[in-house]
Write a protein that holds these residues in place. Structure first.
Motif, PDB file in Angstrom:
ATOM      1  N   ASP B   8       0.955   1.000  19.569  1.00 31.85           N
ATOM      2  CA  ASP B   8       0.396  -0.133  18.843  1.00 31.85           C
ATOM      3  C   ASP B   8      -0.109   0.326  17.477  1.00 31.85           C
ATOM      4  N   ALA B   9       0.588  -0.074  16.426  1.00 24.82           N
ATOM      5  CA  ALA B   9       0.161   0.317  15.089  1.00 24.82           C
ATOM      6  C   ALA B   9      -1.121  -0.428  14.684  1.00 24.82           C
ATOM      7  N   HIS B  10      -1.247  -1.672  15.152  1.00 23.66           N
ATOM      8  CA  HIS B  10      -2.415  -2.484  14.829  1.00 23.66           C
ATOM      9  C   HIS B  10      -2.897  -3.192  16.092  1.00 23.66           C
ATOM     10  N   VAL B  11      -4.228  -3.278  16.227  1.00 23.07           N
ATOM     11  CA  VAL B  11      -4.838  -4.056  17.292  1.00 23.07           C
ATOM     12  C   VAL B  11      -5.989  -4.847  16.678  1.00 23.07           C
ATOM     13  N   THR B  12      -6.016  -6.147  16.935  1.00 18.60           N
ATOM     14  CA  THR B  12      -7.085  -7.005  16.428  1.00 18.60           C
ATOM     15  C   THR B  12      -7.774  -7.692  17.601  1.00 18.60           C
ATOM     16  N   SER B  18     -13.258  -6.444  25.254  1.00 16.35           N
ATOM     17  CA  SER B  18     -12.985  -5.079  25.708  1.00 16.35           C
ATOM     18  C   SER B  18     -11.783  -4.547  24.951  1.00 16.35           C
ATOM     19  N   LEU B  19     -11.873  -3.314  24.519  1.00 14.97           N
ATOM     20  CA  LEU B  19     -10.727  -2.740  23.807  1.00 14.97           C
ATOM     21  C   LEU B  19     -10.111  -1.609  24.626  1.00 14.97           C
ATOM     22  N   GLU B  20      -8.803  -1.504  24.510  1.00 16.82           N
ATOM     23  CA  GLU B  20      -8.076  -0.401  25.125  1.00 16.82           C
ATOM     24  C   GLU B  20      -6.950  -0.027  24.179  1.00 16.82           C
ATOM     25  N   LEU B  21      -6.991   1.181  23.674  1.00 21.59           N
ATOM     26  CA  LEU B  21      -5.950   1.688  22.781  1.00 21.59           C
ATOM     27  C   LEU B  21      -5.068   2.631  23.578  1.00 21.59           C
ATOM     28  N   ARG B  22      -3.776   2.401  23.487  1.00 19.85           N
ATOM     29  CA  ARG B  22      -2.851   3.135  24.331  1.00 19.85           C
ATOM     30  C   ARG B  22      -2.382   4.442  23.689  1.00 19.85           C
ATOM     31  N   CYS B  23      -2.188   5.431  24.540  1.00 18.65           N
ATOM     32  CA  CYS B  23      -1.686   6.734  24.114  1.00 18.65           C
ATOM     33  C   CYS B  23      -0.889   7.335  25.264  1.00 18.65           C
ATOM     34  N   SER B  24       0.304   7.777  24.982  1.00 17.41           N
ATOM     35  CA  SER B  24       1.079   8.521  25.978  1.00 17.41           C
ATOM     36  C   SER B  24       1.539   9.822  25.345  1.00 17.41           C
ATOM     37  N   TYR B  25       1.842  10.797  26.183  1.00 16.59           N
ATOM     38  CA  TYR B  25       2.172  12.121  25.652  1.00 16.59           C
ATOM     39  C   TYR B  25       3.338  12.713  26.427  1.00 16.59           C
ATOM     40  N   SER B  84     -18.325  -2.645  13.954  1.00 15.11           N
ATOM     41  CA  SER B  84     -18.355  -1.319  13.332  1.00 15.11           C
ATOM     42  C   SER B  84     -17.332  -0.357  13.937  1.00 15.11           C
ATOM     43  N   ASP B  85     -16.677  -0.769  15.010  1.00 15.09           N
ATOM     44  CA  ASP B  85     -15.619   0.065  15.592  1.00 15.09           C
ATOM     45  C   ASP B  85     -14.317  -0.054  14.814  1.00 15.09           C
ATOM     46  N   SER B  86     -14.263  -0.945  13.848  1.00 19.19           N
ATOM     47  CA  SER B  86     -13.049  -1.098  13.046  1.00 19.19           C
ATOM     48  C   SER B  86     -12.762   0.191  12.295  1.00 19.19           C
ATOM     49  N   ALA B  87     -11.592   0.760  12.565  1.00 16.15           N
ATOM     50  CA  ALA B  87     -11.215   2.058  11.990  1.00 16.15           C
ATOM     51  C   ALA B  87      -9.815   2.371  12.478  1.00 16.15           C
ATOM     52  N   LYS B  88      -9.330   3.545  12.101  1.00 17.20           N
ATOM     53  CA  LYS B  88      -8.037   4.009  12.609  1.00 17.20           C
ATOM     54  C   LYS B  88      -8.286   5.109  13.642  1.00 17.20           C
ATOM     55  N   LEU B 103      -2.723  20.954  17.026  1.00 17.46           N
ATOM     56  CA  LEU B 103      -2.830  19.569  17.469  1.00 17.46           C
ATOM     57  C   LEU B 103      -1.592  18.802  17.019  1.00 17.46           C
ATOM     58  N   THR B 104      -1.041  18.028  17.943  1.00 15.94           N
ATOM     59  CA  THR B 104       0.033  17.097  17.623  1.00 15.94           C
ATOM     60  C   THR B 104      -0.560  15.700  17.702  1.00 15.94           C
ATOM     61  N   PHE B 105      -0.452  14.959  16.612  1.00 16.63           N
ATOM     62  CA  PHE B 105      -1.085  13.651  16.527  1.00 16.63           C
ATOM     63  C   PHE B 105      -0.085  12.527  16.757  1.00 16.63           C
ATOM     64  N   GLY B 106      -0.591  11.412  17.291  1.00 17.47           N
ATOM     65  CA  GLY B 106       0.156  10.174  17.241  1.00 17.47           C
ATOM     66  C   GLY B 106       0.042   9.561  15.859  1.00 17.47           C
ATOM     67  N   LYS B 107       0.737   8.444  15.657  1.00 17.79           N
ATOM     68  CA  LYS B 107       0.741   7.804  14.344  1.00 17.79           C
ATOM     69  C   LYS B 107      -0.527   7.009  14.067  1.00 17.79           C
ATOM     70  N   GLY B 108      -1.328   6.835  15.096  1.00 16.78           N
ATOM     71  CA  GLY B 108      -2.592   6.140  14.895  1.00 16.78           C
ATOM     72  C   GLY B 108      -2.502   4.658  15.195  1.00 16.78           C
ATOM     73  N   THR B 109      -3.634   4.091  15.581  1.00 18.39           N
ATOM     74  CA  THR B 109      -3.757   2.648  15.802  1.00 18.39           C
ATOM     75  C   THR B 109      -4.879   2.135  14.908  1.00 18.39           C
ATOM     76  N   GLN B 110      -4.533   1.180  14.061  1.00 19.00           N
ATOM     77  CA  GLN B 110      -5.544   0.549  13.198  1.00 19.00           C
ATOM     78  C   GLN B 110      -6.223  -0.556  13.999  1.00 19.00           C
ATOM     79  N   LEU B 111      -7.502  -0.397  14.253  1.00 20.60           N
ATOM     80  CA  LEU B 111      -8.261  -1.364  15.043  1.00 20.60           C
ATOM     81  C   LEU B 111      -9.108  -2.228  14.121  1.00 20.60           C
ATOM     82  N   ILE B 112      -8.976  -3.537  14.274  1.00 21.66           N
ATOM     83  CA  ILE B 112      -9.796  -4.486  13.516  1.00 21.66           C
ATOM     84  C   ILE B 112     -10.575  -5.311  14.510  1.00 21.66           C
ATOM     85  N   ILE B 113     -11.902  -5.261  14.385  1.00 25.84           N
ATOM     86  CA  ILE B 113     -12.770  -6.072  15.232  1.00 25.84           C
ATOM     87  C   ILE B 113     -13.337  -7.192  14.363  1.00 25.84           C
ATOM     88  N   GLN B 114     -13.020  -8.413  14.737  1.00 25.67           N
ATOM     89  CA  GLN B 114     -13.476  -9.564  13.953  1.00 25.67           C
ATOM     90  C   GLN B 114     -14.824 -10.040  14.467  1.00 25.67           C
TER      91      GLN B 114
END
Lengths: 115, 115
Positions: B8-12, B18-25, B84-88, B103-114
Motif C-alpha cells: 500500500d503506497a498510500h493509506v488514508t 484502527s490502522l494496520e500497515l502491511r509488510c511482507s518479506y 499526528s501519526d500522519s507520516a511515511k 537493512l533492506t527497506f520496503g518502498k514505504g506507506t504514506q499514512l494520512i490521518i484525517q
C-alpha cells in the motif's frame, strides 16, 4: 535520543566533480552505514563499515565511491567523479552492534544534486 | 536474496480508527524486522523491532507489530490512530552477513490521518 548528524544538508555540484558527504555518528557506535534514496523510490543499502574496513557493499556502490572514518572523526562518503545518476538523498546510519544491538540510527540525509 | 514488500503506497484513515500497515518479506533465514517512521523533512525514527521470542512487539508512540512466520508478514498496528501519526512508514529487514548487517527497506506507506 541519540542523534546522527549529516553535513551538508544540500549539495549541488557539476558532473565530474568530487563530493564528500560527512556523517557524525552516535558517539559510542561502532558500525556505520550509507543508504541512497532516489526521489520517490525506496531507500537502498550502499555500504557498511566497521573497524576501519568496508564489511559489505551493494552493487550500487560503484568504483567511484569510497568511505572512510579517519581517527574517529566524520564517517565520509566520497564520490569521484560524480555522475548525473548520483543525484539522490544519502542517509548515514550508525549502530552500536549487531543482532539485538543492531538498531540503526539515521541522520537527516544529504540531498545531492549533480548537474 | 532478501526483499520487503509494502503493498500500500498510500493509506488514508479518519482519526480514531484502527490502522494496520502491511509488510511482507522474503528471506531465507530467521529475519530481524523493523519499522521506521519518517516525518516530512526529518530522518527515519525507529519504532520497533522483532528479533526473536514474542511475536507481538510493542514500540514507541503506541505502535505494535505482529510477526507471522506462516505468511511472512510483519504488519504495523495502532488503535486509535491520531492525526499526528500522519507520516511515511518503512518496513525493513535486516540481512546478516558475516560480521555486518544491512537493512533492506520496503518502498514505504504514506499514512494520512484525517481529523
Amino acid at each position: 535520543g541519540p542523534k546522527v548528524l549529516q553535513i551538508p544538508s544540500h549539495q549541488i555540484i557539476d558532473m565530474g566533480q568530487m563530493v564528500t558527504l560527512n556523517c557524525d555518528p552516535v558517539s559510542n557506535h561502532l558500525y556505520f552505514y550509507w543508504y541512497k534514496q532516489i526521489l520517490g523510490q525506496q531507500m537502498e543499502f550502499l555500504v557498511n563499515f566497521y573497524n576501519g574496513k568496508v564489511m559489505e557493499k551493494s552493487k550500487l556502490f560503484k568504483d567511484q565511491f569510497s568511505v572512510e572514518r579517519p581517527d574517529g572523526s566524520y564517517f565520509t562518503l566520497k564520490i569521484q567523479p560524480t555522475a548525473l545518476e548520483d543525484s539522490a538523498v544519502y542517509f548515514c546510519a550508525s549502530s552500536l552492534g549487531l543482532g539485538v544491538y543492531a538498531e540503526q540510527f539515521f541522520g537527516p540525509g544529504t540531498r545531492l544534486t549533480v548537474l | 536474496a532478501q526483499s520487503v514488500d509494502q503493498p500500500d503506497a498510500h493509506v488514508t484513515l479518519s482519526e480514531g480508527a484502527s490502522l494496520e500497515l502491511r509488510c511482507s518479506y522474503s528471506y531465507s533465514a530467521a529475519p530481524y524486522l523493523f519499522w521506521y517512521v519518517q516525518y516530512p523533512g526529518q530522518s527515519l525514527q525507529f519504532l520497533l523491532k522483532y528479533i526473536t521470542g514474542d511475536t507481538v512487539v510493542k514500540g514507541t508512540k503506541g505502535f505494535e507489530a505482529e510477526f507471522r512466520k506462516s505468511n511472512s508478514s510483519f504488519n504495523l498496528k495502532k488503535s486509535p490512530a491520531h492525526w499526528s501519526d500522519s507520516a511515511k512508514y518503512f518496513c525493513a529487514l535486516e540481512g546478516r552477513t558475516e560480521g555486518a548487517d544491512r537493512l533492506t527497506f520496503g518502498k514505504g506507506t504514506q499514512l494520512i490521518i484525517q481529523p
